[in-house]
Design a protein around this motif. Structure first.
Motif, mmCIF file in Angstrom:
data_model
loop_
_atom_site.group_PDB
_atom_site.id
_atom_site.type_symbol
_atom_site.label_atom_id
_atom_site.label_comp_id
_atom_site.label_asym_id
_atom_site.label_seq_id
_atom_site.Cartn_x
_atom_site.Cartn_y
_atom_site.Cartn_z
ATOM 1 N N MET A 69 -6.760 -10.477 8.141
ATOM 2 C CA MET A 69 -6.751 -10.436 9.610
ATOM 3 C C MET A 69 -6.436 -9.033 10.119
ATOM 4 N N ALA A 70 -5.442 -8.402 9.520
ATOM 5 C CA ALA A 70 -5.066 -7.042 9.931
ATOM 6 C C ALA A 70 -6.219 -6.061 9.709
ATOM 7 N N GLN A 71 -6.956 -6.228 8.616
ATOM 8 C CA GLN A 71 -8.088 -5.336 8.376
ATOM 9 C C GLN A 71 -9.223 -5.592 9.359
ATOM 10 N N ALA A 72 -9.382 -6.817 9.810
ATOM 11 C CA ALA A 72 -10.387 -7.083 10.846
ATOM 12 C C ALA A 72 -10.001 -6.390 12.150
ATOM 13 N N ILE A 73 -8.711 -6.398 12.476
ATOM 14 C CA ILE A 73 -8.231 -5.682 13.663
ATOM 15 C C ILE A 73 -8.476 -4.187 13.490
ATOM 16 N N ALA A 74 -8.184 -3.668 12.310
ATOM 17 C CA ALA A 74 -8.428 -2.243 12.035
ATOM 18 C C ALA A 74 -9.909 -1.914 12.157
ATOM 19 N N ALA A 75 -10.766 -2.813 11.706
ATOM 20 C CA ALA A 75 -12.210 -2.580 11.811
ATOM 21 C C ALA A 75 -12.638 -2.500 13.271
ATOM 22 N N LEU A 76 -12.083 -3.368 14.123
ATOM 23 C CA LEU A 76 -12.412 -3.301 15.554
ATOM 24 C C LEU A 76 -11.939 -1.979 16.148
ATOM 25 N N ALA A 77 -10.753 -1.539 15.780
ATOM 26 C CA ALA A 77 -10.258 -0.240 16.253
ATOM 27 C C ALA A 77 -11.155 0.893 15.758
ATOM 28 N N GLY A 78 -11.605 0.800 14.507
ATOM 29 C CA GLY A 78 -12.511 1.818 13.961
ATOM 30 C C GLY A 78 -13.844 1.846 14.679
ATOM 31 N N VAL A 84 -16.873 6.144 20.669
ATOM 32 C CA VAL A 84 -16.549 7.297 21.520
ATOM 33 C C VAL A 84 -16.460 8.587 20.697
ATOM 34 N N ASN A 85 -17.034 8.533 19.464
ATOM 35 C CA ASN A 85 -17.116 9.701 18.594
ATOM 36 C C ASN A 85 -15.745 10.322 18.302
ATOM 37 N N GLN A 86 -14.784 9.455 17.988
ATOM 38 C CA GLN A 86 -13.427 9.893 17.654
ATOM 39 C C GLN A 86 -13.087 9.435 16.236
ATOM 40 N N PRO A 87 -12.133 10.081 15.600
ATOM 41 C CA PRO A 87 -11.711 9.618 14.270
ATOM 42 C C PRO A 87 -10.957 8.291 14.384
ATOM 43 N N VAL A 88 -10.913 7.560 13.289
ATOM 44 C CA VAL A 88 -10.171 6.303 13.246
ATOM 45 C C VAL A 88 -8.682 6.612 13.319
ATOM 46 N N ASN A 89 -7.960 5.938 14.209
ATOM 47 C CA ASN A 89 -6.525 6.128 14.353
ATOM 48 C C ASN A 89 -5.753 5.373 13.279
ATOM 49 N N LEU A 90 -4.528 5.798 13.088
ATOM 50 C CA LEU A 90 -3.620 5.124 12.184
ATOM 51 C C LEU A 90 -3.103 3.864 12.871
ATOM 52 N N GLY A 91 -3.080 2.762 12.153
ATOM 53 C CA GLY A 91 -2.596 1.509 12.723
ATOM 54 C C GLY A 91 -1.548 0.874 11.837
ATOM 55 N N PHE A 92 -0.666 0.106 12.478
ATOM 56 C CA PHE A 92 0.419 -0.554 11.769
ATOM 57 C C PHE A 92 0.478 -2.018 12.164
ATOM 58 N N ASN A 146 0.821 -8.749 15.805
ATOM 59 C CA ASN A 146 1.202 -7.656 16.683
ATOM 60 C C ASN A 146 0.970 -6.355 15.928
ATOM 61 N N VAL A 147 0.331 -5.407 16.604
ATOM 62 C CA VAL A 147 -0.065 -4.160 15.958
ATOM 63 C C VAL A 147 0.309 -2.966 16.819
ATOM 64 N N PHE A 148 0.295 -1.806 16.198
ATOM 65 C CA PHE A 148 0.501 -0.541 16.904
ATOM 66 C C PHE A 148 -0.518 0.448 16.379
ATOM 67 N N GLU A 149 -1.196 1.134 17.294
ATOM 68 C CA GLU A 149 -2.211 2.135 16.944
ATOM 69 C C GLU A 149 -1.815 3.463 17.568
#
Length: 158
Positions: A69-78, A84-92, A146-149
């Motif tokens: 589940m957390a990796q699916a959230i990370a994939a959406l953030a990516g 918007v042509n930005q690098p992938v942020n660090l997420g927790f 609950n996540v933090f990016e």
């Protein structure tokens, strides 16, 4: 900038590793199936080569579903970063609420669908997602994560 729908075929053709800030063998999701502004659907298949596979059960214990589940959230953030042509942020992953496990394991030679839906994401990077993993239209596990990016990696890692 092109619309999400215009970019969708390009994004869905890319490997998950382009959107999740993990390296092999920790990229657990096999494929992004669909997404929109606030949700994502992904798949993973279980085999003897899968990370966390246990030959004695044979499969993956269902509590590992939190990481899927957390990796699916990370994939959406990516994907959002890509759009918007930005690098992938660090997420927790900050925490899990209301974790429900409806079976003990993800079974060998089976494919599962991970579904995530954003409940909120504030300007500070704090967010919450409603998540589930299903197989054959039956929920295998569910949770609110609950996540933090953040884009400021130096502040967190020093």
């Amino acid at each position: 900038m092109q619309s999400i729908e215009a970019q969708k075929p390009i994004i869905l053709s890319k490997p998950v590793s382009e959107f999740v800030p993990h390296s092999a063998p920790m990229v657990l999701i096999d494929k992004i199936v669909d997404f929109d502004e606030s949700s994502l659907v992904a798949e993973f298949s279980v085999s003897a080569e899968s990370r966390f596979f246990q030959t004695d059960i044979p499969g993956i214990e269902s509590w590992v579903g939190v990481e899927y589940m957390a990796q699916a959230i990370a994939a959406l953030a990516g994907i959002r970063a890509f759009l918007v042509n930005q690098p992938v942020n660090l997420g927790f992953l900050l925490g899990t609420r209301k974790l429900e496990l409806f079976q003990q394991q993800f079974n060998n030679n089976q494919t599962y669908t991970v579904q995530i839906k954003e409940l909120y994401m504030d300007d500070s990077g704090l967010g919450s997602f409603d998540c589930s993993i299903v197989q054959n239209n039956q929920c295998v596990c569910a949770a609110k994560l609950n996540v933090f990016e953040t884009s400021d990696q130096t502040q967190l890692l020093n």
